[in-house]
Design a protein around this motif. Structure first.
Motif, PDB file in Angstrom:
ATOM      1  N   ILE A  88       0.716  -4.891   2.068  1.00 57.09           N
ATOM      2  CA  ILE A  88       1.131  -4.176   0.862  1.00 57.09           C
ATOM      3  C   ILE A  88      -0.124  -3.946   0.029  1.00 57.09           C
ATOM      4  N   GLU A 134       9.928  -6.079   0.980  1.00 63.35           N
ATOM      5  CA  GLU A 134       9.144  -6.049   2.220  1.00 63.35           C
ATOM      6  C   GLU A 134       9.306  -7.340   3.021  1.00 63.35           C
ATOM      7  N   GLN A 194       8.969  -5.365  -5.046  1.00 68.50           N
ATOM      8  CA  GLN A 194       8.627  -4.709  -3.781  1.00 68.50           C
ATOM      9  C   GLN A 194       8.260  -5.738  -2.715  1.00 68.50           C
ATOM     10  N   HIS A 250      -1.778  -2.542  -3.223  1.00 70.67           N
ATOM     11  CA  HIS A 250      -1.288  -2.267  -4.581  1.00 70.67           C
ATOM     12  C   HIS A 250      -2.458  -1.996  -5.532  1.00 70.67           C
ATOM     13  N   SER A 276       1.896   0.551  -2.454  1.00 63.93           N
ATOM     14  CA  SER A 276       2.764   0.261  -3.583  1.00 63.93           C
ATOM     15  C   SER A 276       2.403   1.151  -4.762  1.00 63.93           C
ATOM     16  N   LEU A 311       5.770  -5.208  -8.595  1.00 59.97           N
ATOM     17  CA  LEU A 311       5.168  -5.610  -7.322  1.00 59.97           C
ATOM     18  C   LEU A 311       5.957  -6.758  -6.703  1.00 59.97           C
TER      19      LEU A 311
END
Length: 187
Positions: free
Chosen positions: A76, A59, A55, A78, A44, A52
């Protein structure tokens, strides 16, 4: 930023999955999906919790809409947001709310991993925290049916937690860092 700035976060996370999660058998279900290349690694570029969360929703929908044979689970990673564990921990309520808002409860779930992970009631330096310490803040998206199948195939899933704590107690923090290869991925 942090000690991993010059390093590829996906490569560091793969190293952690291979050497710690699979290598120490912290999750006996991880190896099968990993060797079948059914784990999606997403780096990310989010720098705010709001980005976030957006996203994460994307996802979650991608995982919902993709056959498990192609993507069974998603990590993920990040590194630029929620570096503080308390902020990350607070964000998990938003992650659960996103699952609910997308009507995915009972279908998908979000598990949590963080470099500063600390179980409630555990000391900061308690080695048991390392079962959930990843090189970078990471949201792990799981399919509920995959989790149920894996747990059903395991004779006593409660033993996993006890075994992991015993493994880490025996290994210790220094041993943990040795397993991960010294410099990269130390958490």
């Amino acid at each position: 930023m942090n000690e991993h700035t010059a390093t590829d976060p996906i490569a560091v996370t793969r190293n952690w999955v291979e050497k710690a999660v699979i290598g120490l058998n912290l999750c006996p279900f991880a190896k099968a999906v990993y060797v079948k290349q059914q784990v999606r690694f997403v780096l990310s570029d989010a720098s705010t919790p709001e980005a976030l969360l957006e996203q994460l929703a994307e996802e979650l929908l991608l995982l919902r809409d993709t056959p498990a044979e192609q993507i069974d689970t998603t990590l993920i990673i990040h590194p630029q947001v929620l570096e503080d564990f308390l902020d990350y921990n607070d964000f998990l309520e938003n992650a659960d709310a996103a699952v609910e808002a997308l009507d995915l409860q009972g279908i998908l779930q979000v598990a949590s991993f963080h470099p500063q992970y600390q179980f409630a009631g555990a000391a900061v330096d308690d080695v048991s925290n390392y079962t959930n310490r990843s090189p970078y803040p990471t949201l792990h998206l799981l399919r509920e049916d995959s989790v149920e199948r894996a747990v059903a195939a395991f004779p006593d899933p409660d033993v996993i937690v006890e075994r992991n704590i015993a493994t880490l107690d025996q290994l210790g923090v220094e041993g943990w860092h040795r397993v991960l290869g010294g410099g990269e991925g130390n958490t």
